[in-house]
Motif scaffolding. Sequence first.
Motif, short mmCIF file in Angstrom:
data_model
loop_
_atom_site.label_atom_id
_atom_site.label_comp_id
_atom_site.label_asym_id
_atom_site.label_seq_id
_atom_site.Cartn_x
_atom_site.Cartn_y
_atom_site.Cartn_z
N ARG A 521 38.57 66.74 26.63
CA ARG A 521 38.98 68.03 26.08
C ARG A 521 39.72 68.85 27.14
N GLN A 522 39.18 68.90 28.35
CA GLN A 522 39.82 69.63 29.43
C GLN A 522 41.21 69.07 29.73
N LEU A 545 43.30 58.91 16.54
CA LEU A 545 44.00 59.77 15.59
C LEU A 545 43.45 61.19 15.59
N ALA A 546 42.17 61.36 15.93
CA ALA A 546 41.61 62.71 15.98
C ALA A 546 42.31 63.53 17.06
N VAL A 547 42.58 62.93 18.19
CA VAL A 547 43.29 63.62 19.26
C VAL A 547 44.71 63.96 18.82
N VAL A 548 45.38 63.02 18.17
CA VAL A 548 46.75 63.26 17.71
C VAL A 548 46.78 64.42 16.72
N SER A 549 45.80 64.48 15.84
CA SER A 549 45.80 65.53 14.81
C SER A 549 45.68 66.92 15.40
N GLN A 550 45.11 67.04 16.61
CA GLN A 550 44.91 68.35 17.21
C GLN A 550 45.84 68.63 18.37
N VAL A 551 46.62 67.65 18.80
CA VAL A 551 47.51 67.84 19.93
C VAL A 551 48.98 67.78 19.53
N CYS A 552 49.33 66.87 18.63
CA CYS A 552 50.74 66.57 18.36
C CYS A 552 51.26 67.27 17.11
N GLU A 553 52.59 67.39 17.06
CA GLU A 553 53.27 67.98 15.90
C GLU A 553 53.80 66.90 14.97
N LEU A 847 21.35 51.97 22.03
CA LEU A 847 22.80 52.13 22.15
C LEU A 847 23.11 53.31 23.06
N VAL A 848 23.95 53.06 24.06
CA VAL A 848 24.36 54.10 25.00
C VAL A 848 25.82 54.44 24.78
N SER A 849 26.14 55.72 24.78
CA SER A 849 27.52 56.15 24.57
C SER A 849 27.70 57.54 25.15
N HIS A 850 28.98 57.88 25.43
CA HIS A 850 29.25 59.28 25.78
C HIS A 850 29.79 60.03 24.57
N ASP A 851 29.88 59.35 23.44
CA ASP A 851 30.44 59.93 22.21
C ASP A 851 29.30 60.16 21.22
N LEU A 852 28.99 61.40 20.97
CA LEU A 852 27.91 61.72 20.04
C LEU A 852 28.22 61.25 18.63
N GLY A 853 29.51 61.19 18.28
CA GLY A 853 29.88 60.71 16.95
C GLY A 853 29.56 59.23 16.76
N VAL A 854 29.73 58.42 17.81
CA VAL A 854 29.41 57.00 17.74
C VAL A 854 27.91 56.81 17.53
N VAL A 855 27.11 57.55 18.30
CA VAL A 855 25.66 57.44 18.16
C VAL A 855 25.22 57.92 16.78
N ARG A 856 25.84 58.97 16.30
CA ARG A 856 25.49 59.49 14.98
C ARG A 856 25.76 58.46 13.89
N HIS A 857 26.80 57.63 14.06
CA HIS A 857 27.16 56.65 13.05
C HIS A 857 26.15 55.52 12.94
N PRO A 896 36.66 65.46 19.46
CA PRO A 896 37.77 65.80 18.57
C PRO A 896 37.51 65.29 17.15
N LEU A 897 37.80 66.13 16.18
CA LEU A 897 37.63 65.78 14.78
C LEU A 897 39.00 65.60 14.14
N LEU A 898 39.07 64.64 13.26
CA LEU A 898 40.33 64.36 12.58
C LEU A 898 40.64 65.48 11.59
N VAL A 899 41.80 66.14 11.81
CA VAL A 899 42.23 67.22 10.93
C VAL A 899 43.24 66.65 9.95
N ARG A 900 42.95 66.74 8.64
CA ARG A 900 43.83 66.15 7.63
C ARG A 900 44.23 67.21 6.61
#
Length: 900
Positions: A521-522, A545-553, A847-857, A896-900
């Motif tokens: 994020r930083q 794609l989540a990063v692209v949705s919040q960074v790119c035009e 399961l070890v991860s730094h992504d809370l979304g992966v663990v949540r899944h 980052p969350l996918l913005v659609r």
Amino acid sequence: MTDPAAVAVGHLDPRSPVVEPVETRRPGVHPQLVIGAVLVALVVVTALVSLVWTPYDPEHAGAERLLPPPGAEHWFGTDRFGRDVFSQVMAGAQITLLVGVVAVGIAAVVGVPLGVLAGMRGGRLGALLMRGSDILLAFPGLLLAIVLGAVYGAGTVTAMVALGIGSIPAFARVARSGTLQVMRSDYVLAARAANRGELAIAARHVLPNIAGTVLVQCSVNFAIAVLAEAGLSFLGLGTPPPTPSWGRMLQESQQFLGVADHLAIVPGVAIAVAVLGFNLLGDGLRDVLDPRLSAVSSSGEDPKAASQTGSAPQVGPAETWPAPVDKAAPREAQEPTPALDVRHLSVRTDIGRALLADVTLSVAPGERVGLIGESGSGKTMTALAALGLLPDGVRATGHVGLAGVPGNLLDRGERGMAGLRGEALSMVFQEPMTALNPLMRVGRQVAETMTLHGATRGTATERAAELLAEVGLPDGAARRYPHELSGGQRQRVVLAMALANDPAVLVADEPTTALDVTVQRQMLDLMVRLVRDRGAGLLFITHDLAVVSQVCERVVVLLDGVVVEEGPVAEVFADPQHDYTKRLLAASTLEPRVAPPRAEPSLAGPVETALATPIAPALLRVEDVTRTYRSRGQAVHALQGVSLEVAEGQRFGIVGESGSGKSTLLRIVAGLDHATSGRVVSAGVDLNPASDAVRDAGGPRGTRGVRGTRGGPTSAELGDLRAALQLVFQDPYGSLDPRMTVGDIVAEPLLNPANVRDAGPRTASARRDAVREMLDAVGLPLDATERYPHQFSGGQRQRIAIARALVCRPRILVADEPVSALDVSVRRQVLDLLASLADEYALTLLLVSHDLGVVRHVCDHVAVMRDGRIVEQGPTAQVYDTPQHEYTRRLRDATPLLVR
């Protein structure tokens, strides 16, 4: 086993074929091997033939034919004693081969085992062995031969033994260096986790992987032995007369130089042929025996998924993501002259394989364009073509234009592109540690980017300090080396280098692939702000794609080197037209899986030492565990008072940033490391820590000292643990031995009888059947058993690692960051596969991860770690939806969350 939702949106069934790189065999045979083999064969055949026939007796002197030039009767002339030079060269080949083979044999047979032992054991024994090698190194083989010759008399045997003894240190050092590198690899840890002993690891992993280096050392030392024997004979300390020797022939020819030059030329050429032949043969054998060099992958990207660790400090309040672009504004009014204009770009290899086909895209000044697609789609190849950095054997056609630069960049030579790279067109590479010179301070590296384009040293140094401060690095960072910075800080340095000359276009190639979510994020906030402030165009290459949705035009979608869709991000993501884009979008959304019903207590508040109390019996219990390392005399606390329980059949997740202690905890639970204090019980095995008097082994083994003076598991108990618990490592490429076939890799856990106690596969045929069954379970074809890891995609390699872990039917499966650098669709497949296999085989999953979304899944329970402590744990939905600890909230918000 198949997730219906995944199939509905186009995901692959775990049993269905998966996309894999097409392999193109190298045309012909390795030229070095052929030339070397021919030259060596010439020397060997000459020596063998000379045993039974030579034109003349090589030791017979003839007074009637002294020093005649080469002619019909004597092809290479004769020497001062009338001996036929050609016959002497033939007979001298025997001495050459004998000296070289014996000297190299002595050195290799003694030196390689010593080096392997020193590398594997480490500690005092390794130091003692290498110090002895250092002492022997003080007496070079040539000097030792002279001393032995003076004591025992000159002769071929003395020369061979002396040269062999003198070469032992070289082989020992090479073997130790290679062993240290192999022992640090994940596939050796995997072998230990499979309960393989030290001898088995040395035979199956260490020796095959250092064989190439040892072969090269053999060829080099053979050449040294031949030249040394020639020198000894030249000095009269080698082969005694009248026995023919190439070195003695050189020694006897010195007084006839200018009169009979053929006396020196002929043996000199013979020595050169032998030396060149063995050097080329060694290099050729090294390349041919390495399965990774036997084929060329068609993937346009690096086959090894990069891994990244480290974290960066906070540099102030987190910046907000860039606001969505007003899509209602007329597009024509937003389109100035492109800063980067790529039209009809095609890239092919020299053998005609297409990597890119008719790619067209543009980046306007100040515009942020995302280039997305899975590995092998051609994203990186597009960037490399634009910057003129294509590898050898790859050619580009089409047009690449840059604002303010006339003509086609593809028509500019290396000199012309070197003047543009780093100034008008810059790139942020995926792996900062490999993009930075490890021997240069980072401030100097940033300054060098400017001095190469005309800035004075003083100006560049001052500007470099400003840039490093601008990207959020602390004071004094310019004086540090890359290894002294965290992963996020190194990525900031690379960004500062890319922006040093205010380029018109910045290309960022997967700059945050495996960074922690907060560091990611930083970095993204920082990159977007700096590009926006400078008005530079940004081409952002990623599979997220989540990063692209919040960074790119705008976004451009690549599939197999072809642009399949492009347009404004909001439009493409809201209404994708191509099936491939739809599949990517579906795979990018990780929804929680429906876990089996489980009665668990509520743990709403932050938890550091409290234990959950599952209804099912606990298979893993960690009680107040601390792990402390010593670094430069200071104590480093990797774990501090960690306590948790994992129930049988539970899917338990551990989440946290790099450096939080997740992997250390896994190694302790798996018996690959030991706790400094506290208690660990894994699968019924009590892993009591060693006493403080037992030193950490350190070095490549890193697991000695598990059993100390105050108890600890016995070898039999560790065997029980290995049979019950298996690991899946973060980097599938690094965890699979590159010189072993997939069949051998998956079967390795079955080679230990302790892993197959309950009527498991004990015969070779039974092991083959078990391997095929497991490969089918993870969705790999049966012919995969005869192939090597480099011939598979990243997702397939992770499936291989999972198959290896499950082939011995463990009760517990531990997965360490198994999807951190995989494409979104492959990540979804691997996560669904892990969850499905856990259900099918009644596994307890950690399961070890730094992504809370992966663990949540995947997981139904989660513990959040920070700085070696558990700050919160409880049911996954509860922790994710209503986090109690501020750090957990920051992790969730940074994802980052996918913005659609």
